[in-house]
Write an enzyme that holds these catalytic residues in place. Structure first.
Site, PDB file in Angstrom:
ATOM      1  N   ARG A  41       4.904  -2.710  57.525  1.00 15.99           N
ATOM      2  CA  ARG A  41       3.365  -2.809  58.024  1.00 15.99           C
ATOM      3  C   ARG A  41       2.620  -2.974  56.298  1.00 15.99           C
ATOM      4  O   ARG A  41       1.577  -3.469  56.804  1.00 15.99           O
ATOM      5  CB  ARG A  41       2.942  -1.126  58.391  1.00 15.99           C
ATOM      6  CG  ARG A  41       3.408  -1.151  59.741  1.00 15.99           C
ATOM      7  CD  ARG A  41       2.796   0.293  60.108  1.00 15.99           C
ATOM      8  NE  ARG A  41       3.040   0.544  61.629  1.00 15.99           N
ATOM      9  CZ  ARG A  41       3.373   1.587  62.482  1.00 15.99           C
ATOM     10  NH1 ARG A  41       3.542   2.667  61.709  1.00 15.99           N
ATOM     11  NH2 ARG A  41       3.338   1.649  63.643  1.00 15.99           N
ATOM     12  N   LYS A 202       7.476  11.108  69.804  1.00 14.34           N
ATOM     13  CA  LYS A 202       6.177  11.158  70.248  1.00 14.34           C
ATOM     14  C   LYS A 202       5.981  11.269  71.765  1.00 14.34           C
ATOM     15  O   LYS A 202       5.468  10.295  72.333  1.00 14.34           O
ATOM     16  CB  LYS A 202       5.206  10.163  69.776  1.00 14.34           C
ATOM     17  CG  LYS A 202       4.924   9.906  68.226  1.00 14.34           C
ATOM     18  CD  LYS A 202       4.047   8.886  67.780  1.00 14.34           C
ATOM     19  CE  LYS A 202       3.818   8.527  66.259  1.00 14.34           C
ATOM     20  NZ  LYS A 202       3.204   7.573  65.883  1.00 14.34           N
ATOM     21  N   GLY A 358       6.541   2.115  64.143  1.00 15.11           N
ATOM     22  CA  GLY A 358       6.950   2.113  62.820  1.00 15.11           C
ATOM     23  C   GLY A 358       8.453   2.476  62.345  1.00 15.11           C
ATOM     24  O   GLY A 358       9.156   2.035  61.406  1.00 15.11           O
ATOM     25  N   GLY A 381       3.329   2.453  70.134  1.00  8.83           N
ATOM     26  CA  GLY A 381       2.522   2.861  71.128  1.00  8.83           C
ATOM     27  C   GLY A 381       1.477   1.749  71.692  1.00  8.83           C
ATOM     28  O   GLY A 381       1.041   1.553  72.884  1.00  8.83           O
TER      29      GLY A 381
HETATM   30  N1  LIG Z   1      16.472  13.858  69.768  1.00  3.76           N
HETATM   31  C1  LIG Z   1      15.501  13.595  68.622  1.00  3.76           C
HETATM   32  N2  LIG Z   1      14.936  14.776  68.185  1.00  3.76           N
HETATM   33  C2  LIG Z   1      14.001  14.730  67.319  1.00  3.76           C
HETATM   34  N3  LIG Z   1      13.435  13.765  66.882  1.00  3.76           N
HETATM   35  C3  LIG Z   1      13.928  12.498  67.364  1.00  3.76           C
HETATM   36  C4  LIG Z   1      15.126  12.698  68.244  1.00  3.76           C
HETATM   37  N4  LIG Z   1      15.171  11.259  68.479  1.00  3.76           N
HETATM   38  C5  LIG Z   1      14.593  10.431  67.527  1.00  3.76           C
HETATM   39  N5  LIG Z   1      13.634  11.284  66.885  1.00  3.76           N
HETATM   40  C6  LIG Z   1      12.736  10.826  65.727  1.00  3.76           C
HETATM   41  O1  LIG Z   1      11.456  10.198  66.416  1.00  3.76           O
HETATM   42  C7  LIG Z   1      10.952   9.393  65.141  1.00  3.76           C
HETATM   43  C8  LIG Z   1      10.297   8.207  65.755  1.00  3.76           C
HETATM   44  O2  LIG Z   1       9.885   8.573  66.749  1.00  3.76           O
HETATM   45  P1  LIG Z   1       8.137   7.621  67.133  1.00  3.76           P
HETATM   46  O3  LIG Z   1       7.209   7.648  66.082  1.00  3.76           O
HETATM   47  O4  LIG Z   1       8.037   7.961  68.708  1.00  3.76           O
HETATM   48  O5  LIG Z   1       8.837   6.178  67.020  1.00  3.76           O
HETATM   49  P2  LIG Z   1       8.234   4.557  66.546  1.00  3.76           P
HETATM   50  O6  LIG Z   1       7.538   5.218  65.286  1.00  3.76           O
HETATM   51  O7  LIG Z   1       9.201   3.841  66.608  1.00  3.76           O
HETATM   52  O8  LIG Z   1       6.920   4.333  67.542  1.00  3.76           O
HETATM   53  C9  LIG Z   1      11.996   9.099  64.249  1.00  3.76           C
HETATM   54  O9  LIG Z   1      11.625   9.807  62.924  1.00  3.76           O
HETATM   55  C10 LIG Z   1      13.186  10.008  64.877  1.00  3.76           C
HETATM   56  O10 LIG Z   1      13.704  10.891  63.676  1.00  3.76           O
HETATM   57  O1  LIG Z   2       2.716   4.966  63.789  1.00  5.50           O
HETATM   58  C1  LIG Z   2       1.915   4.343  64.739  1.00  5.50           C
HETATM   59  O2  LIG Z   2       2.229   4.191  65.948  1.00  5.50           O
HETATM   60  P1  LIG Z   2       3.780   4.097  66.571  1.00  5.50           P
HETATM   61  O3  LIG Z   2       4.564   5.116  66.016  1.00  5.50           O
HETATM   62  O4  LIG Z   2       3.563   4.130  68.196  1.00  5.50           O
HETATM   63  O5  LIG Z   2       4.285   2.641  66.103  1.00  5.50           O
HETATM   64  C2  LIG Z   2       0.602   4.104  64.527  1.00  5.50           C
HETATM   65  O6  LIG Z   2       0.339   4.283  63.077  1.00  5.50           O
HETATM   66  C3  LIG Z   2      -0.375   4.936  65.222  1.00  5.50           C
HETATM   67  O7  LIG Z   2      -0.203   6.515  64.680  1.00  5.50           O
HETATM   68  P2  LIG Z   2      -0.546   7.655  65.969  1.00  5.50           P
HETATM   69  O8  LIG Z   2       0.545   7.504  66.940  1.00  5.50           O
HETATM   70  O9  LIG Z   2      -0.325   8.833  64.994  1.00  5.50           O
HETATM   71  O10 LIG Z   2      -1.965   7.419  66.220  1.00  5.50           O
END
Ligand SMILES: Nc1ncnc2c1ncn2[C@@H]1O[C@H](COP(=O)(O)OP(=O)(O)O)[C@@H](O)[C@H]1O
Ligand SMILES: O=C(OP(=O)(O)O)[C@H](O)COP(=O)(O)O
Length: 401
Positions: A41, A202, A358, A381
Site C-alpha cells: 500500500r 472482518k 491488505g 472491502g
Molecule cells: N480462522 C481464522 N480465525 C481468526 N482470524 C483469521 C482466520 N482466518 C484468517 N484470519 C485473519 O484474517 C486476517 C485478515 O482479514 P481481513 O482484514 O478481513 O482480510 P484483508 O485484509 O485481506 O481484507 C488475517 O490477519 C488472518 O490472520
Molecule cells: O484494510 C482495509 O480494508 P480491507 O482489509 O478490506 O482491505 C482498509 O484500510 C480499510 O480499513 P477498515 O476496514 O478498518 O475500514
C-alpha cells in the site's frame, strides 16, 4: 451505476505552491516490533505523491492504521516514515496529530515539493463518525483534496468523504483511478463462471457483502474466520473459533438464498484447529463437524484445499478477498498459500484473477506470487463493495469529470 461516475483527475489540477490534502491508505500490516511486513500500500501511493512533489505542491498525507479506539501508541503511523521517505527519495516530516495549531505550524513550513505525514486520523472518533466539524478542521489545512485511498473508499469517514465538501477541487489520485478503471471493467461484465473467494477476519463487515455477491457470482467459496458463523448457524460445534453471534440468522438466510439462486456455495469440509491463538499452538486436522471445546479453527484443511481447487479449475474470473487462515503463523498458512498458488496457475491459463485486501495481498506477496495475478487491488472491502455495485462514498464525494 454510481461507482462508475467519472471523477475529476489529478492531472488537470493546478498544483504549484498549493497545500494538497492527500488521503492515502497506508494501513499496512506491522509485526510485534513495528516492522512493516508488506509495503504494497505504501508503494501503491507513491506515484501520486511523487507527481504532486514534482509539480511543486505542498503535500499533506493523511491515513488511518488499524482500528484504534482513541490515541493508541501501537497504531501510530511513525514506523512508516523511514520506508515512505526511502520510496519518495526525501525526508518525510511527521506530525504528532492530524489537526490543531501544532499541525498548522508544520503545514505552514512545508516547502514546495515537501511532504508532511499526519498522525493516524482514527485517533479521533470523529473520523469514523464523519463529523462535519472535524472534516472542516482537516480541510482547513489545505487548498485542495486528492483521494488516493481506494482501500478506504467504501468508508464515509471525515478524511475520505466529509473533507471533500470543503475543498475544491476534490480529485481522484492515480491509484484510485487505476483501481476503478480496472475493477469496474473486470467485474461489470465478467467472463463466466465467475467465483468469489471470501475469508479473513472482518466477518461483520464482509458477511453482508455475501448477500449481494449471490446476485453476481456463480460460485462462492468461503474460508478464514468467516466460516464458523456458518457452521454454528448449521448447528455444528465450533469450539472457541471466531463467531459473530448476531449474524447467525443472516448466515442461515444466505445458505438458503445461495441454494435458491443456484449459486454453489462452498464451505470447507475440514479445518486445521489450534489449542490457542499462537504460532506454537498444538494443531490437528479435523472434519468441520468435529471442533472440540477449547480448540479454534485457524485454517482450512487438505480436503477443502482439494475440493476448492477443483471448483476453481472451472472458473474464468475469480475475485479473492480475505486469507483462508491465520497465514501469519506458519502452521496455519497452508490453505492461503494453496489458494494463492492455484490462482497464479489459473492466471497462466487465461483466467482473470483479482486479489484485494491488505492481508490477502500480503499473503500473495509473501508467497512471491503477486506478479502472477491479473490485478492486485489495494482494497479488499472496497473491491467487494464495488463488485456489489454499491456506490463508494469516497468516490462519490469527488468532483465529477
Ligand atoms: N480462522 C481464522 N480465525 C481468526 N482470524 C483469521 C482466520 N482466518 C484468517 N484470519 C485473519 O484474517 C486476517 C485478515 O482479514 P481481513 O482484514 O478481513 O482480510 P484483508 O485484509 O485481506 O481484507 C488475517 O490477519 C488472518 O490472520
Ligand atoms: O484494510 C482495509 O480494508 P480491507 O482489509 O478490506 O482491505 C482498509 O484500510 C480499510 O480499513 P477498515 O476496514 O478498518 O475500514
Amino acid at each position: 451505476m454510481a461507482t462508475k461516475k467519472s471523477v475529476s483527475s489529478l492531472s488537470e489540477a493546478d498544483l504549484k505552491g498549493k497545500r494538497v490534502f492527500v488521503r492515502v491508505d497506508l494501513n499496512v500490516p506491522l509485526d510485534d516490533s513495528f516492522k512493516i511486513t508488506d509495503d504494497t500500500r505504501i508503494r501503491a501511493a507513491v506515484p501520486t505523491i511523487k507527481y504532486l512533489m514534482s509539480n511543486g505542491a505542498r503535500v499533506i498525507l493523511s491515513s488511518h492504521l488499524g482500528r484504534p479506539k482513541g490515541v493508541t501508541a501501537k497504531f501510530s503511523l511513525k514506523p512508516l516514515v523511514p520506508r515512505l521517505s526511502e520510496l519518495l527519495g526525501l525526508e518525510v516530516k511527521m506530525a504528532d496529530d492530524c489537526i490543531g495549531p501544532d499541525v498548522e505550524k508544520l503545514v505552514a513550513e512545508i516547502p514546495e515539493g515537501g511532504v508532511l505525514l499526519l498522525e493516524n486520523v482514527r485517533f479521533y472518533k470523529e473520523e469514523e463518525k464523519n463529523d462535519p466539524e472535524f472534516a472542516k478542521k482537516l480541510a482547513s489545512l489545505a487548498d485542495l483534496y486528492v483521494n488516493d485511498a481506494f482501500g478506504t473508499a467504501h468508508r464515509a469517514h471525515a478524511s475520505t468523504e466529509g473533507v471533500a465538501k470543503h475543498l475544491k477541487p476534490s480529485v481522484a489520485g492515480f491509484l484510485m483511478q487505476k483501481e476503478l478503471d480496472y475493477l469496474v471493467g473486470a467485474v461489470s461484465n465478467p467472463k463466466k463462471p465467475f467465483a468469489a473467494i471470501v475469508g479473513g477476519s472482518k466477518v461483520s463487515s464482509k458477511i453482508g457483502v455475501i448477500e449481494s455477491l449471490l446476485e453476481k457470482v456463480d460460485i462462492l467459496v468461503l474460508g478464514g474466520g468467516m466460516i464458523f458463523t456458518f457452521y454454528k448457524a448449521q448447528g455444528l460445534a465450533v469450539g472457541s473459533s471466531l463467531v459473530e453471534e448476531d449474524k447467525l440468522d443472516l448466515a442461515t438466510t444466505l445458505l438458503e438464498k445461495a441454494k435458491a439462486k443456484g449459486v454453489s456455495l462452498l464451505l470447507p469440509s475440514d479445518v486445521v484447529i489450534a489449542d490457542k491463538f499462537a504460532p506454537d499452538a498444538n494443531s490437528k486436522i479435523v472434519p468441520a463437524s468435529c471442533i472440540p471445546d477449547g480448540w479454534m479453527g485457524l485454517d482450512i484443511g487438505p480436503d477443502s484445499i482439494k475440493s476448492f481447487s477443483e471448483t476453481l479449475d472451472t472458473t474464468k474470473t475469480v475475485i479473492w478477498n480475505g486469507p483462508m487462515g491465520v497465514f501469519e503463523f506458519e502452521k496455519f498458512a497452508a490453505g492461503t498459500l494453496a489458494i494463492a498458488k492455484k490462482l497464479a496457475d489459473l492466471t497462466g491459463k487465461g483466467v482473470t484473477t483479482i486479489i484485494g485486501g491488505g492481508d490477502s495481498v500480503a499473503a500473495v506477496e509473501q508467497a512471491g506470487l503477486a506478479d502472477k495475478m491479473s490485478h492486485i487491488s489495494t482494497g479488499g472491502g472496497a473491491s467487494l463493495e464495488l463488485l456489489e455495485g454499491k456506490p463508494l462514498p469516497g468516490v462519490l464525494a469527488l468532483d465529477e469529470a
